[in-house]
Design a protein around this motif. Sequence first.
Motif, PDB file in Angstrom:
ATOM      1  N   ILE A 130      11.753  47.485 -13.693  1.00  0.00           N
ATOM      2  CA  ILE A 130      12.727  47.005 -14.665  1.00  0.00           C
ATOM      3  C   ILE A 130      12.984  45.510 -14.499  1.00  0.00           C
ATOM      4  CG2 ILE A 130      14.669  47.707 -13.197  1.00  0.00           C
ATOM      5  CD1 ILE A 130      14.562  47.704 -17.062  1.00  0.00           C
ATOM      6  N   ASN A 131      13.050  45.016 -13.260  1.00  0.00           N
ATOM      7  CA  ASN A 131      13.337  43.593 -13.067  1.00  0.00           C
ATOM      8  C   ASN A 131      12.153  42.711 -13.439  1.00  0.00           C
ATOM      9  OD1 ASN A 131      16.122  43.382 -12.070  1.00  0.00           O
ATOM     10  ND2 ASN A 131      15.382  44.687 -10.410  1.00  0.00           N
ATOM     11  N   GLY A 132      10.944  43.159 -13.152  1.00  0.00           N
ATOM     12  CA  GLY A 132       9.777  42.407 -13.584  1.00  0.00           C
ATOM     13  C   GLY A 132       9.681  42.336 -15.092  1.00  0.00           C
ATOM     14  N   LEU A 133       9.967  43.444 -15.740  1.00  0.00           N
ATOM     15  CA  LEU A 133       9.939  43.489 -17.201  1.00  0.00           C
ATOM     16  C   LEU A 133      10.978  42.543 -17.795  1.00  0.00           C
ATOM     17  CD1 LEU A 133       9.591  47.346 -17.491  1.00  0.00           C
ATOM     18  CD2 LEU A 133       7.909  45.712 -18.360  1.00  0.00           C
ATOM     19  N   VAL A 134      12.195  42.592 -17.248  1.00  0.00           N
ATOM     20  CA  VAL A 134      13.258  41.723 -17.759  1.00  0.00           C
ATOM     21  C   VAL A 134      12.910  40.259 -17.530  1.00  0.00           C
ATOM     22  CG1 VAL A 134      15.654  41.009 -17.364  1.00  0.00           C
ATOM     23  CG2 VAL A 134      15.096  43.438 -17.624  1.00  0.00           C
ATOM     24  N   ALA A 135      12.400  39.937 -16.336  1.00  0.00           N
ATOM     25  CA  ALA A 135      12.016  38.548 -16.054  1.00  0.00           C
ATOM     26  C   ALA A 135      10.944  38.069 -17.027  1.00  0.00           C
ATOM     27  CB  ALA A 135      11.527  38.428 -14.612  1.00  0.00           C
ATOM     28  N   ALA A 136       9.922  38.889 -17.239  1.00  0.00           N
ATOM     29  CA  ALA A 136       8.842  38.507 -18.155  1.00  0.00           C
ATOM     30  C   ALA A 136       9.372  38.308 -19.566  1.00  0.00           C
ATOM     31  CB  ALA A 136       7.744  39.572 -18.136  1.00  0.00           C
ATOM     32  N   ALA A 137      10.301  39.161 -19.980  1.00  0.00           N
ATOM     33  CA  ALA A 137      10.854  39.054 -21.335  1.00  0.00           C
ATOM     34  C   ALA A 137      11.665  37.776 -21.503  1.00  0.00           C
ATOM     35  CB  ALA A 137      11.708  40.284 -21.641  1.00  0.00           C
ATOM     36  N   TYR A 138      12.469  37.414 -20.507  1.00  0.00           N
ATOM     37  CA  TYR A 138      13.237  36.173 -20.593  1.00  0.00           C
ATOM     38  C   TYR A 138      12.320  34.951 -20.606  1.00  0.00           C
ATOM     39  CZ  TYR A 138      18.086  37.802 -20.256  1.00  0.00           C
ATOM     40  OH  TYR A 138      19.319  38.366 -20.527  1.00  0.00           O
ATOM     41  N   LEU A 139      11.274  34.976 -19.770  1.00  0.00           N
ATOM     42  CA  LEU A 139      10.346  33.847 -19.720  1.00  0.00           C
ATOM     43  C   LEU A 139       9.574  33.711 -21.028  1.00  0.00           C
ATOM     44  CD1 LEU A 139       9.040  34.431 -16.096  1.00  0.00           C
ATOM     45  CD2 LEU A 139      10.471  32.511 -16.854  1.00  0.00           C
ATOM     46  N   ALA A 140       9.129  34.833 -21.575  1.00  0.00           N
ATOM     47  CA  ALA A 140       8.400  34.794 -22.843  1.00  0.00           C
ATOM     48  C   ALA A 140       9.315  34.349 -23.975  1.00  0.00           C
ATOM     49  CB  ALA A 140       7.803  36.169 -23.140  1.00  0.00           C
ATOM     50  N   ARG A 141      10.586  34.766 -23.921  1.00  0.00           N
ATOM     51  CA  ARG A 141      11.550  34.359 -24.939  1.00  0.00           C
ATOM     52  C   ARG A 141      11.718  32.843 -24.948  1.00  0.00           C
ATOM     53  NH1 ARG A 141      18.039  35.154 -25.284  1.00  0.00           N
ATOM     54  NH2 ARG A 141      17.850  33.922 -23.387  1.00  0.00           N
ATOM     55  N   ALA A 142      11.585  32.232 -23.764  1.00  0.00           N
ATOM     56  CA  ALA A 142      11.700  30.779 -23.654  1.00  0.00           C
ATOM     57  C   ALA A 142      10.401  30.055 -24.007  1.00  0.00           C
ATOM     58  CB  ALA A 142      12.130  30.401 -22.236  1.00  0.00           C
ATOM     59  N   GLY A 143       9.387  30.807 -24.431  1.00  0.00           N
ATOM     60  CA  GLY A 143       8.137  30.201 -24.873  1.00  0.00           C
ATOM     61  C   GLY A 143       7.148  29.908 -23.769  1.00  0.00           C
TER      62      GLY A 143
END
Length: 544
Positions: A31-44
């Motif tokens: 769950i934490n890896g997924l959330v981290a990846a999503a936040y990073l991807a959201r930032a482009g």
Amino acid sequence: MAETQTDTSAPTAPGAQPEDGPEVIVIGGGINGLVAAAYLARAGRRVIMVEAGRRIGGMAASSTLVDGPLVSECAHLVSALHAGVVGDLGLHRHGLRYTHRRIPTVLLGHGSSLVLSEDPWEAESAIARLSPQDAPAYRRFVELVRRLNEGLDGVLLSPPPQLGDPGPALNESVRRLSSALRGLPRRDLETLVAHAATPVGEIVARLFHSPLLQGGLAFDGVLGSFAAPSWPGTFLTFLQRRFASVSGRWGAFGHPAGGLGGLCDAVWRAAAVRGARLRLGDRVVRILIEDDRAAGVALESGEEIRAPLVLSTLAPQVTFLELIGRSHLDVAFASDVSRLSARGSVARLTYVLEGLPQLPGSDADGREAGVGRFVVAPDLPYLERAFAAAKFGVAPEEPAVEFTIPSAHDETMLFDGRHVATALAIHAPWREEETVETRRAFADAVEAAITRCVPDFRRRVRKVEVMMPRDIEERYGVPGGHWHHIEMSPDQLWALRPHPRAAAWRAPLGGLYLGGAGSHPFGGVSGLPGRGAALALLQDQGWG
């Protein structure tokens, strides 16, 4: 669980860095890896997540552990998922759906029961029928816990101070802490300071008369920890367990459609739609270090993926001692990490049941009562006895248990007229070797504990699968089989989690960030460590 997306890009040769290569590598697809990846991807940012298993989710995955439907593998309820994570990532737009988001807690005793609705007024009415003198005290207690959690929200979302790096950053961290706590009424702030290290058993024994209410509340202070209710710091664990607001009310529990894997799928879709990539089934065996900075990862297949930034969501012991190695670490720091407390004590059981058992308050067919988080912890001495056995590596004769029957409100988990029950039994011992016989003996003790409160439970069991702490360690790579990677004790929280020199999600090596359950603020299915690490990385790079 929905089919996960896999990375289709060509693997990079050792030392190669394609022009469109990743800027950030996220290690671990829980769950934490997924959330981290999503936040990073959201930032482009260009991000790739590398997961050793064949599916995303880690300990929050869903799979067919038993013949039949998909069920949550380990964690089985959502309680600490932060509303900010859900909103920032738009998880409802990406498929997050709850089959039930106001699951009541039902305390089961020997011959008595108590339904604690998330509505404090309904819970107060139920308590009044069992123990009239406890009803008003419970409402005041719930309100206090809600206010404390609201006051602590800013503390948990903000980076803790890096005690090993005095200067402006430390002053800013202290300022944020003061600002976050300023909203608490003075009396509540005094209560928090006075009881931060207080045993949860002491608090509930002081406030309530009912043994059943005392045991049921104290259960949440020791679930996931190697501790008894009489141990200091367990009230903080209780607050963490009652932290989030799945239904908009603090302390609520929810069940995502498809189990916890349904939640993980929604987070991955939020990351993938922004361009995040995924490598499944390839284990990271080394974090590449060059000039005291992270430079990428080496995979079990022999390939290397190069990137200037690495965010690990694995346990800190694994990240530092196995993937980096002592040769790149300060001797004292490596020694401290090797001594982090991580003794798992939770076993996970999955049952196939022939029909629903007759639970307290059940209607004619028992379906209504199937909706609940059922807790078997009849009193405080019961919890103390169970822990006393586990301290010496012995399975307790009467384990304390939390169980739920997700098929009662998620029809995808019904098959051939049978139901699925999932259970967490605490104070299960970590043993060097587990056998079919030792697992079966513990499962028998858990079934007996439930059956003493629910008489027809055992006769309905058709199949059971058990994961002891040792099994969890081997399956998910978490030291000691600990659900939070390291203990949630006062000496391993906030600015000390996992270490003063690795707090605030930043490792003592350039370009390396820590976003697993062993980082601030805590484990569980919150997504907050992954969020914090991603935001720290973005801030440091000027990408915020």
